[in-house]
Design a protein around this motif. Sequence first.
Motif, PDB file in Angstrom:
ATOM      1  N   UNK A 145       0.828  -1.206   0.000  1.00  0.00           N
ATOM      2  CA  UNK A 145       0.000   0.000   0.000  1.00  0.00           C
ATOM      3  C   UNK A 145       0.865   1.261   0.000  1.00  0.00           C
ATOM      4  N   UNK A 146       2.064   1.168   0.605  1.00  0.00           N
ATOM      5  CA  UNK A 146       2.977   2.312   0.593  1.00  0.00           C
ATOM      6  C   UNK A 146       3.533   2.526  -0.814  1.00  0.00           C
ATOM      7  N   UNK A 147       3.972   1.446  -1.453  1.00  0.00           N
ATOM      8  CA  UNK A 147       4.516   1.545  -2.810  1.00  0.00           C
ATOM      9  C   UNK A 147       3.464   2.132  -3.761  1.00  0.00           C
ATOM     10  N   UNK A 148       2.227   1.696  -3.595  1.00  0.00           N
ATOM     11  CA  UNK A 148       1.144   2.170  -4.458  1.00  0.00           C
ATOM     12  C   UNK A 148       0.875   3.656  -4.260  1.00  0.00           C
ATOM     13  N   UNK A 149       1.111   4.151  -3.051  1.00  0.00           N
ATOM     14  CA  UNK A 149       0.798   5.549  -2.737  1.00  0.00           C
ATOM     15  C   UNK A 149       1.916   6.515  -3.114  1.00  0.00           C
ATOM     16  N   UNK A 150       3.044   6.012  -3.587  1.00  0.00           N
ATOM     17  CA  UNK A 150       4.184   6.864  -3.878  1.00  0.00           C
ATOM     18  C   UNK A 150       3.943   7.753  -5.085  1.00  0.00           C
ATOM     19  N   UNK A 151       4.457   8.963  -5.009  1.00  0.00           N
ATOM     20  CA  UNK A 151       4.570   9.819  -6.184  1.00  0.00           C
ATOM     21  C   UNK A 151       5.791   9.354  -6.977  1.00  0.00           C
ATOM     22  N   UNK A 152       5.838   9.611  -8.291  1.00  0.00           N
ATOM     23  CA  UNK A 152       6.986   9.157  -9.087  1.00  0.00           C
ATOM     24  C   UNK A 152       8.333   9.591  -8.527  1.00  0.00           C
ATOM     25  N   UNK A 153       8.401  10.825  -8.021  1.00  0.00           N
ATOM     26  CA  UNK A 153       9.679  11.327  -7.500  1.00  0.00           C
ATOM     27  C   UNK A 153      10.053  10.715  -6.161  1.00  0.00           C
ATOM     28  N   UNK A 154       9.110  10.033  -5.500  1.00  0.00           N
ATOM     29  CA  UNK A 154       9.388   9.412  -4.204  1.00  0.00           C
ATOM     30  C   UNK A 154      10.189   8.115  -4.328  1.00  0.00           C
TER      31      UNK A 154
END
Length: 205
Positions: A145-154
């Motif tokens: 769920x964390x990976x899915x919530x990332x912005x591209x720059x994150x």
Amino acid sequence: MFVGCCCADSSQDSLEAQFNLPIAADEKTVPYLATDRRGPAGKDVPSSARSGKSLTQEEKEAEKARLQTLVNNFAKKAVRGCPCVYFKEGNAQRFETQYRIDKSLEYLILVNPQEPGVTEVTCPIAAIQDIYSLAEDGASCFPPEVVKALEPEDKERLLMIVFGDTDGKLFRFCLVEESIRSRDDFLECMRILCIYAQSNPSDGR
């Protein structure tokens, strides 16, 4: 802004002494953190720091000076507070906040993003088992769920810190560093601070 008052200019001299860490000239040969691994399922990852190349005495001294400066600067900055993004596991809610290190170099502290005076996570540095980087270890190591919530720059800057308590129970939390450079500094400096904390346990630990 989440800045504490523990690092006023009047205490700068004591901070300089506090952060004079005893780094060995061949510190780069020390395994990564406590477990010498940086991947899932105990997978060993080769490190350029352990390439087998013998350093000359001059190179060792230069590396010692580099590490000393790097860790001193990181620790002094972290006592004041370093900006980061924190993802709460479960709902992966994104918060702008800070992490800090206490002046005794014993705890990595994540500030509560909604109440600056409250601690969200208190992680004993000596208890850190591993630190994962999404860029190096891959998404499978992180909560989906964390990976899915990332912005591209994150993605290049996401880290997950795993630590244990006295009963052997493991805890983890995810944060995004301010830049790729600060991510790399965090990984290198926390490796050294972890070794330092484990070799210099406090009386109460």
